[in-house]
Design an enzyme around this catalytic site. Structure first.
Site, short mmCIF file in Angstrom:
data_model
loop_
_atom_site.label_atom_id
_atom_site.label_comp_id
_atom_site.label_asym_id
_atom_site.label_seq_id
_atom_site.Cartn_x
_atom_site.Cartn_y
_atom_site.Cartn_z
N ASP A 1 0.83 -1.21 0.00
CA ASP A 1 0.00 0.00 0.00
C ASP A 1 0.87 1.26 0.00
OD1 ASP A 1 -1.86 -1.97 0.28
OD2 ASP A 1 -2.39 -1.50 2.35
N TYR B 1 -6.09 -11.07 9.61
CA TYR B 1 -4.95 -10.79 8.74
C TYR B 1 -3.67 -11.41 9.32
CZ TYR B 1 -1.66 -8.06 5.91
OH TYR B 1 -0.66 -7.67 5.06
C1 GLA Z 1 -3.66 -5.17 3.27
C2 GLA Z 1 -2.20 -4.94 3.64
C3 GLA Z 1 -1.30 -5.16 2.43
C4 GLA Z 1 -1.58 -6.51 1.76
C5 GLA Z 1 -3.08 -6.71 1.55
C6 GLA Z 1 -3.41 -8.08 1.06
O1 GLA Z 1 -4.09 -4.20 2.37
O2 GLA Z 1 -2.02 -3.63 4.12
O3 GLA Z 1 0.05 -5.06 2.81
O4 GLA Z 1 -1.03 -7.55 2.51
O5 GLA Z 1 -3.83 -6.46 2.73
O6 GLA Z 1 -2.87 -8.29 -0.21
#
Ligand code: GLA
Length: 382
Positions: free
Chosen positions: A176, A227
């Site tokens: 991101d 996550y």
């Molecule tokens: C979130 C995290 C990213 C990535 C996505 C999944 O957005 O911030 O770093 O791991 O999930 O692809």
């Protein structure tokens, strides 16, 4: 109509002046992002194919005397802190922790002054469009000239990622932040999250192909465990395969391994998603949108079935999109971002975008067309 960056800056400056009784002197913005493909691969040293979108986090600021007031205009939430001392995370601190975390990271580069700060923007929170990274990168971009440093796009992104790890307790990858710092208008970015090499790939002209975001309204919180659990499964899989990261795994190695159940599934997802991402980048570069679309649908199925990070609302939106493939204008669709809620990204023929948005919105989702935006930047207040 979405407000332009200029309009957002104007609104932020006005809000700042109303609250603090003087105009701001510094301003910066950073874009949100949509990931076209390459999900849950960044923290496995893999490949991603995101594009920055024309939804922004905007920060304006001026030096302050004794302490810093950090104000999220849209949430009307305020945090007071001393940025000249080593900050520590605020329990349940929300947006404030993103700013404090960035100040903490950049303190190594130069003495942070106290600041009054107003933050506003159009990146929806929790929608899978990387609102926290946009806030972090915008603030880091504002701070750099004040400290007389320029870390460069990759180092700045890594500093913001560390800020999120330490202050928001989210073990996110670097996609991101890299997208916000390296973005190029009109382009997606193929990023190798191991070497941090970034290759811009032109998106088809927006008059021909629209990028549609379908926000299910289901909100996730990356810090709430799902996550981190995914990351753990991937780390366990790499360890079980005798590797430092799943980037170096392949299906042959997996077939000969003793990995079981969800850990095995996570490895399969990452191995195949890396392959799909490289194929998708090639397809985008050569204008083979049919292949790109097919890969997006396959990616969604893998996130749903192997990594188990989708949810019924995301699945329903992707299914609705799949029903409108081909003659009806949809090219491809998949969940985007971490999952557990948030948004679907769909590529579709621009002449049918409105009709498609109407159909997809019938289930209560909010649809908007986004465009590939440029990178984070300081803004001129003059
Ligand atoms: C979130 C995290 C990213 C990535 C996505 C999944 O957005 O911030 O770093 O791991 O999930 O692809």
């Amino acid at each position: 109509m979405e407000p332009s960056l200029e309009q957002l800056l104007h609104a932020a400056a006005e809000a700042f002046a109303d609250r603090f009784g003087r105009p701001p002197r510094y301003a910066a913005a950073a874009p949100g992002r949509v990931n076209l493909i390459g999900e849950h691969t960044d923290y496995n040293d893999g490949y991603v194919l995101p594009m920055a979108v024309d939804r922004w986090a905007v920060v304006v600021a001026d030096r302050a005397a004794a302490s810093s007031t950090l104000w999220a205009v849209d949430l009307d939430e305020c945090v007071t802190a001393d940025l000249t001392a080593t900050p520590s995370p605020i329990p349940a601190g929300g947006f404030g922790n993103y700013l404090l975390g960035v100040a903490d990271q950049l303190a190594a580069a130069g003495a942070i002054p106290n600041l009054d700060v107003a933050l506003t923007g159009t990146v929806p929170i929790g929608a899978g469009l990387a609102s926290s990274a946009a806030i972090e990168v915008a603030f880091a971009t504002l701070l750099q000239p004040l400290l007389g440093v320029d870390l460069g796009p990759s180092e700045l992104a890594l500093a913001c990622q560390r800020a999120e790890h330490v202050f928001a307790a989210t073990p996110c990858g670097v996609m991101d932040m890299l997208t916000a710092t390296h973005a190029r208008a009109g382009h997606a970015l193929l990023i190798d999250c191991r070497s941090l090499r970034v290759r811009p790939i032109a998106m088809p002209p927006a008059e021909r192909i629209a990028t549609l975001i379908v926000d299910t309204g289901v909100r996730h919180d990356l810090a709430d465990g799902g996550y981190a659990e995914c990351r753990r499964r991937c780390d366990d899989a790499a360890r079980g395969l005798g590797l430092g990261s799943l980037r170096d795994a392949d299906l042959g190695l997996l077939a000969g391994s003793t990995l079981q159940g969800r850990v095995r599934n996570a490895a399969r997802h990452v191995i195949c998603e890396n392959e799909r991402t490289l194929l998708a980048a090639g397809a985008l570069a050569t204008g083979d949108l049919e292949t790109l679309g097919e890969l997006m649908f396959l990616s969604h199925a893998s996130l749903r079935d192997l990594l188990e990070v989708s949810c019924p609302e995301l699945d329903a939106a992707v299914e609705a999109a799949a029903g409108l493939r081909g003659a009806d204008g949809i090219i491809g669709a998949r969940m985007t971002g971490a999952g557990f809620g948030g948004s679907v990204v769909a590529l579709c023929r621009a002449d049918g975008a409105e009709h498609l948005a109407g159909t997809l919105a019938a289930g209560g989702a909010k649809c908007s067309v986004v465009h590939a935006a440029g990178p984070a930047r300081p803004l001129d207040l003059a």
